[in-house]
Design an enzyme around this catalytic site. Structure first.
Site, mmCIF file in Angstrom:
data_model
loop_
_atom_site.group_PDB
_atom_site.id
_atom_site.type_symbol
_atom_site.label_atom_id
_atom_site.label_comp_id
_atom_site.label_asym_id
_atom_site.label_seq_id
_atom_site.Cartn_x
_atom_site.Cartn_y
_atom_site.Cartn_z
ATOM 1 N N ASP A 10 42.033 -12.990 18.081
ATOM 2 C CA ASP A 10 41.286 -12.301 17.200
ATOM 3 C C ASP A 10 41.942 -11.979 15.695
ATOM 4 O O ASP A 10 42.972 -11.416 15.423
ATOM 5 C CB ASP A 10 40.967 -10.929 17.397
ATOM 6 N N GLU A 105 36.887 -14.581 16.386
ATOM 7 C CA GLU A 105 37.337 -14.068 17.709
ATOM 8 C C GLU A 105 37.121 -15.354 18.900
ATOM 9 O O GLU A 105 36.134 -16.232 18.739
ATOM 10 C CB GLU A 105 36.599 -13.025 18.181
#
Length: 405
Positions: A10, A105
């Site tokens: 992320d 992500e």
């Protein structure tokens, strides 16, 4: 059966990090990225603003009052997309299978790679490579499933890494808030708190039947996730099931002509995207949000098509049926769903070759000079609508608001 090894990555405060990469003077300063107008929303905020209670999805007006010294940046979706693609290509070159869950992500399946590399070492080396080649901070979590890895990433932030060995998942999760479990939103969390369940350990110890009774069909999934159990697969390609557009007006409006022109511009833009991807839609949905935030929608099923002259009238007809209150409107939206592959079928009674040629000519001009290069006079006021790129490239849509980063 050999356990899985799932890596979650992320990019930290992605939009803020890109802005800092472009302008080094923004380092260590409170940054807000999002809409600048009265209706603006915080798309991303730097860690320096978190102590003021600011979070993504918050009204920009409220955020600016909470942190007046914050630097506010409108943001550029095109720039963020470029950096997202850069990171995507770095990952693609290094791993056999991955899923791009959002613009910032990723999930990577490293199962079996310990035969050739140490899985943990490989995961952390990949993180270092992304940082070195993109200049962006990124946090990673590694475990045997997607849910635990995602939570581990959250615990690693900012700009760090966390490994949860097999068999230690429940112990890792136990002291954390139940709010950390993916699928537990504010309403579900409130229900759990009312039951005295604030920590995951308490949820782990509760009978499954009790949780199912309180949380309904999602109860079992949430309970299993609290135990560290998750069988969600890596999904390499996201097949779009629908495409949509929305427009929030700077000022609430009751100007029906303006509303219809905006809706027509959306229909034409979405239809162009369908034709470009050789897709057809069978469901048209119109949404309106009034000034009091009441939201209503109406949909209709139609014969498969991607033609403006069929989709625009359907959208306008739904609007006429929906807009009965004659109250100021804040937002209007349009969605095409029920998508399948195919070309617009010529209707022998209604469609002429001249009409088909016209569509082909218009699309050629848009493909060469951009979607906004040719517009109907009635939609000139809505020229900001469109230009959304290719929504069918297998990547999740770029979202500039309401993301908890």
């Amino acid at each position: 059966m050999k356990p899985q090894a799932i890596l979650h990555l992320d990019l930290d405060t992605f939009f803020v990090s890109v802005e800092r990469l472009l302008d080094n003077r923004l380092q260590q300063k409170p940054i807000l990225v999002g809409g600048l107008g009265d209706r603006g929303v915080v798309a991303a905020c730097s860690y320096e603003t978190r102590s003021y209670g600011i979070h993504s999805g918050m009204s920009m007006q409220v955020a600016r009052k909470l942190c007046p010294q914050a630097i506010v940046i409108k943001g550029n979706a095109s720039t963020y997309t470029q950096y997202s693609h850069l990171v995507t290509e770095i990952i693609r070159a290094e791993v056999p299978a991955f899923e791009k869950a959002s613009v910032d992500e990723f999930y990577v399946d490293l199962t079996g790679m310990d035969r050739f590399f140490g899985t943990q070492q490989f995961a952390f080396d990949l993180r270092k490579k992304i940082i070195a080649e993109s200049g962006l901070p990124i946090s990673v979590g590694l475990s045997q499933n997607k849910v635990v890895s995602k939570i581990a990433t959250g615990e690693a932030k900012p700009n760090n890494e966390r490994y949860i060995p097999q068999g230690t998942e429940k112990h890792f999760l136990a002291p954390l808030s139940t709010r950390k479990i993916p699928m537990v939103g504010q309403k579900t969390y409130t229900k759990l708190v009312q039951m005295g369940i604030q920590r995951i350990q308490t949820l782990q110890e509760m009978p499954l039947a009790v949780i199912e009774q309180v949380l309904g069909k999602n109860g079992k999934t949430i309970w299993l996730r609290a135990q560290g159990i998750d069988n969600s697969p890596i999904i390499p390609y996201h097949e779009r099931k629908s495409i949509s557009m929305e427009r929030t007006f700077n000022r609430d409006t009751i100007d029906v002509v303006r509303l219809k022109n905006s809706l027509q511009a959306m229909a034409e833009s979405l239809a162009y995207q369908l034709r470009n991807a050789q897709k057809l839609t069978s469901i048209v949905t119109v949404k309106i949000r009034y000034s009091d935030y009441q939201t209503q929608s109406k949909q209709t099923r139609i014969a498969y098509t991607s033609a403006d002259h069929l989709l625009v009238p359907q959208a306008l007809a739904l609007f006429e049926q929906l807009y009965q209150r004659r109250v100021l409107i804040r937002l209007i939206g349009l969605k095409f769903s029920g998508l399948v592959g195919g070309h617009h079928q010529i209707n022998l009674f209604d469609d002429s070759q001249k009409l088909i040629d016209l569509y082909q000519s218009i699309d050629k001009i848009k493909n060469r000079f951009g979607e906004r290069s040719i517009l109907k006079a009635s939609t000139l006021d809505s020229k900001s609508i469109g230009g959304m790129g290719n929504p069918f490239n297998g990547e999740p849509p770029m979202v500039l608001a309401h993301r908890k980063q």
